[in-house]
Design a protein around this motif. Structure first.
Motif, PDB file in Angstrom:
ATOM      1  N   UNK A   1       1.909  11.993   6.797  1.00  0.00           N
ATOM      2  CA  UNK A   1       3.069  12.547   5.950  1.00  0.00           C
ATOM      3  C   UNK A   1       4.034  11.238   5.420  1.00  0.00           C
ATOM      4  N   UNK A   2       4.229  10.538   6.468  1.00  0.00           N
ATOM      5  CA  UNK A   2       4.823   9.296   6.200  1.00  0.00           C
ATOM      6  C   UNK A   2       4.113   8.282   5.276  1.00  0.00           C
ATOM      7  N   UNK A   3       3.012   8.143   5.473  1.00  0.00           N
ATOM      8  CA  UNK A   3       1.925   7.230   4.711  1.00  0.00           C
ATOM      9  C   UNK A   3       1.801   7.737   3.373  1.00  0.00           C
ATOM     10  N   UNK A   4       1.750   9.062   3.064  1.00  0.00           N
ATOM     11  CA  UNK A   4       1.761   9.635   1.759  1.00  0.00           C
ATOM     12  C   UNK A   4       2.919   9.385   1.080  1.00  0.00           C
ATOM     13  N   UNK A   5       4.235   9.482   1.586  1.00  0.00           N
ATOM     14  CA  UNK A   5       5.562   9.338   0.816  1.00  0.00           C
ATOM     15  C   UNK A   5       5.754   7.929   0.426  1.00  0.00           C
TER      16      UNK A   5
ATOM     17  N   UNK B   1       4.565   0.561  -2.945  1.00  0.00           N
ATOM     18  CA  UNK B   1       3.617  -0.906  -3.090  1.00  0.00           C
ATOM     19  C   UNK B   1       4.199  -1.584  -4.284  1.00  0.00           C
ATOM     20  N   UNK B   2       4.357  -1.006  -5.285  1.00  0.00           N
ATOM     21  CA  UNK B   2       4.716  -2.181  -6.602  1.00  0.00           C
ATOM     22  C   UNK B   2       5.994  -1.606  -7.222  1.00  0.00           C
TER      23      UNK B   2
ATOM     24  N   UNK C   1      10.413  13.875   5.283  1.00  0.00           N
ATOM     25  CA  UNK C   1      10.145  12.691   4.754  1.00  0.00           C
ATOM     26  C   UNK C   1      11.157  11.761   3.657  1.00  0.00           C
ATOM     27  N   UNK C   2      11.771  12.544   3.133  1.00  0.00           N
ATOM     28  CA  UNK C   2      12.908  12.005   2.262  1.00  0.00           C
ATOM     29  C   UNK C   2      13.694  10.989   3.125  1.00  0.00           C
TER      30      UNK C   2
ATOM     31  N   UNK D   1       7.893  16.891  -7.472  1.00  0.00           N
ATOM     32  CA  UNK D   1       6.759  16.274  -8.243  1.00  0.00           C
ATOM     33  C   UNK D   1       5.504  16.353  -7.227  1.00  0.00           C
ATOM     34  N   UNK D   2       5.613  15.915  -5.869  1.00  0.00           N
ATOM     35  CA  UNK D   2       4.643  15.723  -4.874  1.00  0.00           C
ATOM     36  C   UNK D   2       4.078  17.164  -4.389  1.00  0.00           C
TER      37      UNK D   2
END
Length: 248
Positions: free
Chosen positions: A24-28, A33-34, A87-88, A145-146
């Motif tokens: 979940x952390x990776x998804x959020x 990255x950019x 996650x937020x 949105x997610x």
């Protein structure tokens, strides 16, 4: 070029205590990255998986241009009671840590990782840092949105078709839903409240994917239809009290 670590890490490989929590952390976080995580234009250099019996994920940041600007943080995925962090909260905590790093408020890192990135171990106080941070209205706008898919696959799907911060407290999410006669679809603007009664941006906003499919399938969305001159959709529905209504 194949990167070969110059020295072993102190963690043990292939042993993880995070599992789905890390996923979940990776998804959020992958969206940064950019895109800058902070006003100082720091972006993700990497999200590294947890290893070891007491390990946590390692998040590396940099300015996107100069690798010597890099800094990493060993973080936690749960609070002191062992409950999973929202996650937020990870985004909010990493912003605070990045800002403290930029202002020189953090002690000198005690170690570097195998890529030469200075590492701060903040696992013990990470949950406290996260809890003390407040979201922005943009964070609240991002949450629903997610939860939406990119296409309508069947009657139980509602697909994201656009969104806008309609005013200072309301997000309007444009979704495509199945029409009366398949395969026709209609576009609906769905209004969701993003602030609580005190006017603070919300950390938790009711997920559109939970409510909208049922409303669409039962044709109940029309009960929430409001008069609006929005030319971006077929109709506007105000579900601010049903989805993500005000919190005490």
């Amino acid at each position: 070029m194949r990167i070969v670590p110059t020295a072993p890490d102190e963690w043990h490989p292939h042993v993880t205590v995070a599992g789905p929590e890390y996923e979940g952390l990776l998804y959020w976080l992958r969206g940064f990255v950019a895109v800058p995580l902070t006003g100082d234009a720091l972006v993700l250099r990497g999200v590294l998986p947890p290893r070891g019996a007491d390990g946590g994920p390692r998040v590396a940041l940099w300015n996107g241009r100069d690798l010597s600007s890099s800094v990493a943080f060993d973080i936690a995925v749960t609070d002191a009671e062992g409950d999973l962090l929202d996650p937020l909260l990870h985004i909010l905590a990493l912003r605070r840590l990045a800002a403290d790093h930029a202002l020189g408020r953090l002690a000198r890192p005690a170690k570097t990782d195998t890529f030469g990135i200075p590492v701060h171990d903040v696992r013990q106080r990470y949950a406290e840092i996260a809890a003390a941070c407040g979201p922005t209205i943009s964070d609240a706008l991002d949450l629903p949105l997610r939860a939406l898919t990119a296409q309508v696959r069947d009657l139980e799907d509602c697909a994201l078709w656009g969104f806008v911060l309609a005013d200072d407290e309301t997000g309007r999410y444009y979704v495509r839903i199945p029409g009366e006669n398949q395969p026709e679809e209609i576009t609906v603007g769905v209004d969701v409240r993003l602030r609580d009664r005190a006017g603070t941006p919300k950390r938790l906003v009711g997920m559109l994917d939970v409510y909208l499919p049922g409303l669409a399938y039962e044709r109940d969305l029309t009960r929430y239809r409001v008069a609006d001159g929005d030319g971006y959709c077929d109709m506007v529905c105000d579900v601010t009290e049903l989805i993500g209504g005000p919190e005490e």
